[in-house]
Design an enzyme around this catalytic site. Structure first.
Site, mmCIF file in Angstrom:
data_model
loop_
_atom_site.group_PDB
_atom_site.id
_atom_site.type_symbol
_atom_site.label_atom_id
_atom_site.label_comp_id
_atom_site.label_asym_id
_atom_site.label_seq_id
_atom_site.Cartn_x
_atom_site.Cartn_y
_atom_site.Cartn_z
ATOM 1 N N GLU A 247 0.824 -1.218 0.000
ATOM 2 C CA GLU A 247 0.000 0.000 0.000
ATOM 3 C C GLU A 247 0.857 1.267 0.000
ATOM 4 O O GLU A 247 2.051 1.222 0.328
ATOM 5 C CB GLU A 247 -0.948 0.007 1.207
ATOM 6 C CG GLU A 247 -0.246 -0.011 2.557
ATOM 7 C CD GLU A 247 -1.093 0.579 3.681
ATOM 8 O OE1 GLU A 247 -1.595 1.699 3.525
ATOM 9 O OE2 GLU A 247 -1.219 -0.096 4.724
ATOM 10 N N LYS B 200 -3.258 -2.247 16.062
ATOM 11 C CA LYS B 200 -2.725 -1.472 17.192
ATOM 12 C C LYS B 200 -3.796 -1.260 18.234
ATOM 13 O O LYS B 200 -4.965 -1.153 17.897
ATOM 14 C CB LYS B 200 -2.374 -0.077 16.707
ATOM 15 C CG LYS B 200 -1.234 -0.024 15.794
ATOM 16 C CD LYS B 200 -0.777 1.427 15.754
ATOM 17 C CE LYS B 200 0.466 1.502 14.921
ATOM 18 N NZ LYS B 200 0.143 1.191 13.542
HETATM 19 N N1 PSU Z 1 -2.262 1.299 10.651
HETATM 20 C C1 PSU Z 1 -0.919 1.396 10.698
HETATM 21 N N2 PSU Z 1 -0.261 2.084 9.725
HETATM 22 C C2 PSU Z 1 -0.927 2.658 8.684
HETATM 23 C C3 PSU Z 1 -2.359 2.527 8.644
HETATM 24 C C4 PSU Z 1 -2.969 1.834 9.638
HETATM 25 O O1 PSU Z 1 -0.306 0.887 11.606
HETATM 26 O O2 PSU Z 1 -0.292 3.282 7.817
HETATM 27 C C5 PSU Z 1 -3.104 3.118 7.474
HETATM 28 C C6 PSU Z 1 -3.468 2.013 6.453
HETATM 29 O O3 PSU Z 1 -3.403 2.556 5.155
HETATM 30 C C7 PSU Z 1 -4.914 1.704 6.820
HETATM 31 C C8 PSU Z 1 -5.402 3.087 7.186
HETATM 32 O O4 PSU Z 1 -5.649 1.129 5.762
HETATM 33 O O5 PSU Z 1 -4.338 3.660 7.922
HETATM 34 C C9 PSU Z 1 -6.685 3.048 7.996
HETATM 35 O O6 PSU Z 1 -7.173 4.347 8.138
HETATM 36 P P1 PSU Z 1 -8.622 4.574 8.784
HETATM 37 O O7 PSU Z 1 -8.456 4.195 10.238
HETATM 38 O O8 PSU Z 1 -8.879 6.050 8.595
HETATM 39 O O9 PSU Z 1 -9.573 3.689 8.055
#
Ligand code: PSU
Ligand code: MN
Length: 306
Positions: free
Chosen positions: A27, A162
Site C-alpha cells: 500500500e 494497534k
Molecule cells: N495502521 C498502521 N499504519 C498505517 C495505517 C494503519 O499501523 O499506515 C493506514 C493504512 O493505510 C490503513 C489506514 O488502511 O491507515 C486506515 O485508516 P482509517 O483508520 O482512517 O480507516
C-alpha cells in the site's frame, strides 16, 4: 484481471501475473501517512527488495494522475514519501472522484485490496490494518478496511492491529463480515508493537504452504471475502508493553481534546505515538513490515506452486 480504463499495471507486474508468477501488493498510505520522510521511502524500497529476495514481484499500489497504478517506480515512491500527508488519503469512497479528476491518491488497505483484485494480485503485505476505534459506540468510527476484507478476496498479511483500536470489537466486526483471522505461528492476536493482545485468533497456521492452501480453498469455492493473516513482530523488535500502552493512551487523549476525527484520526495517532516513544515505535514499525513482506512473498510463492 478486471480490466478498466483507469487501471495501469506496470509491465513487470503484468508479465508476472500473466505467467502465473508470485506477486505481492503493497500500500501507499503507509508511505505518505504512516511514517515520516525519509524513513518511509527507505522502508518502501527495502520492502520491495525483501519481496524480490523471497521470490516474488512487488507491486506498490497508488493513484497517480487519476490512474489506479499497480507497480510504482522508485521515483514515484519518492514522490509519495516526500509529499506525505499533502497527498489525498484515498479510501473506497474517494476512487471515483479522484480518478474522474485525474488526481493522485495514497491507497489505504481498502483501496490497495480493490486495485490488487482488479489487477489479479491475491496477496498483500502491510503493517497494520484499520479497525473499530475505541469509543466507536458513539463516534461510529469503523475503518472501511473491515468492510473491504468482508467483500474482496485478497489475503492481507499484517502484524495485527494497534491498541489505538478496540481490538475486541474489531474481532467481532471481522466475524460478522465472515473474515477468517489467522495467527501465523500463534494462537493470540498480535497487537502490532507487541506479540500479545489477550485476544485469540480463529486459527493458528504455521507455514506459508498452509496459508496458501487455506486461501486457495476459499477462492476455489467462490467465497468473496478476504483473509487476514496476523504475523507477530519478531521478539527482538517488540516494544515494552507499558511504554507503548502509555504512549497510545496519551495520543488518544490528545486526539479527543483536539477534536480530531474521521480520516485524520489514524495518521495523527501514528505520528504522535512515534513522537512520544522518541522514534522507538517507528523502528519497531519498520521491522514488522519487513517481517510481513517476507511471509507474504513466501505465501505468494507457495500459492503459485500448488
Ligand atoms: N495502521 C498502521 N499504519 C498505517 C495505517 C494503519 O499501523 O499506515 C493506514 C493504512 O493505510 C490503513 C489506514 O488502511 O491507515 C486506515 O485508516 P482509517 O483508520 O482512517 O480507516
Ligand atoms: Mn475512520
Amino acid at each position: 484481471m478486471l480490466m478498466n480504463k483507469y487501471l495501469d499495471v506496470n509491465p513487470e507486474v503484468a508479465e508476472a501475473i500473466a505467467a502465473g508468477k508470485p506477486v505481492v501488493a503493497l500500500e501507499s498510505t503507509i508511505i505518505s501517512h504512516g511514517m515520516p520522510y525519509p524513513q518511509n521511502v527507505e522502508t518502501a524500497l527495502a520492502v520491495e527488495q525483501i519481496i524480490r529476495d523471497n521470490g516474488a514481484v512487488p507491486a506498490t499500489i497508488a493513484i497517480i494522475g487519476g490512474k489506479l497504478k499497480a507497480g510504482l517506480t522508485a521515483e514515484e515512491i519518492e514522490y509519495f514519501g516526500k509529499k506525505g500527508q499533502a497527498i489525498h488519503k484515498a479510501s473506497r469512497r474517494d476512487l471515483a472522484v479522484l480518478c474522474a479528476r485525474g488526481e493522485d491518491g495514497a491507497t489505504t488497505v481498502t483501496t490497495t485490496m480493490i486495485i490488487a483484485h482488479m489487477a489479479g494480485i491475491k496477496i498483500f503485505a502491510t503493517g497494520g490494518i484499520g479497525g473499530v476505534h475505541r469509543g466507536a459506540e458513539t463516534t461510529m468510527d469503523i475503518s472501511a478496511d473491515l468492510e473491504e476484507l468482508g467483500q474482496t478476496p485478497v489475503m492481507v498479511v499484517c502484524a495485527g492491529a494497534k491498541s489505538i483500536l478496540d481490538l475486541g470489537l474489531t474481532l467481532e466486526y471481522l466475524e460478522t463480515k465472515g473474515v477468517p483471522v489467522i495467527g501465523y505461528g500463534t494462537e493470540e492476536l498480535p497487537a502490532f508493537y507487541t506479540r500479545q493482545s489477550g485476544f485469540g485468533v480463529d486459527y493458528r497456521i504455521d507455514t506459508p504452504e498452509e496459508l496458501a492452501a487455506a486461501f486457495k480453498a476459499g477462492h476455489e469455492m467462490g467465497l468473496k471475502s478476504g483473509m487476514l493473516v496476523t504475523n507477530p513482530i519478531p521478539e527482538e523488535f517488540a516494544m515494552p508493553k507499558a511504554v507503548i500502552d502509555a504512549a497510545i493512551d496519551q495520543a488518544i487523549a490528545e486526539c479527543n481534546e483536539k477534536g480530531i476525527h474521521g480520516k485524520e484520526t489514524t495518521p495523527f495517532l501514528l505520528a504522535r505515538v512515534a513522537e512520544l516513544t522518541g522514534g522507538d515505535s517507528l523502528a519497531s514499525n519498520i521491522r514488522l513490515v519487513f517481517n510481513n513482506a517476507k511471509v507474504a512473498a513466501q505465501t505468494a510463492v507457495a500459492y503459485c506452486k500448488n
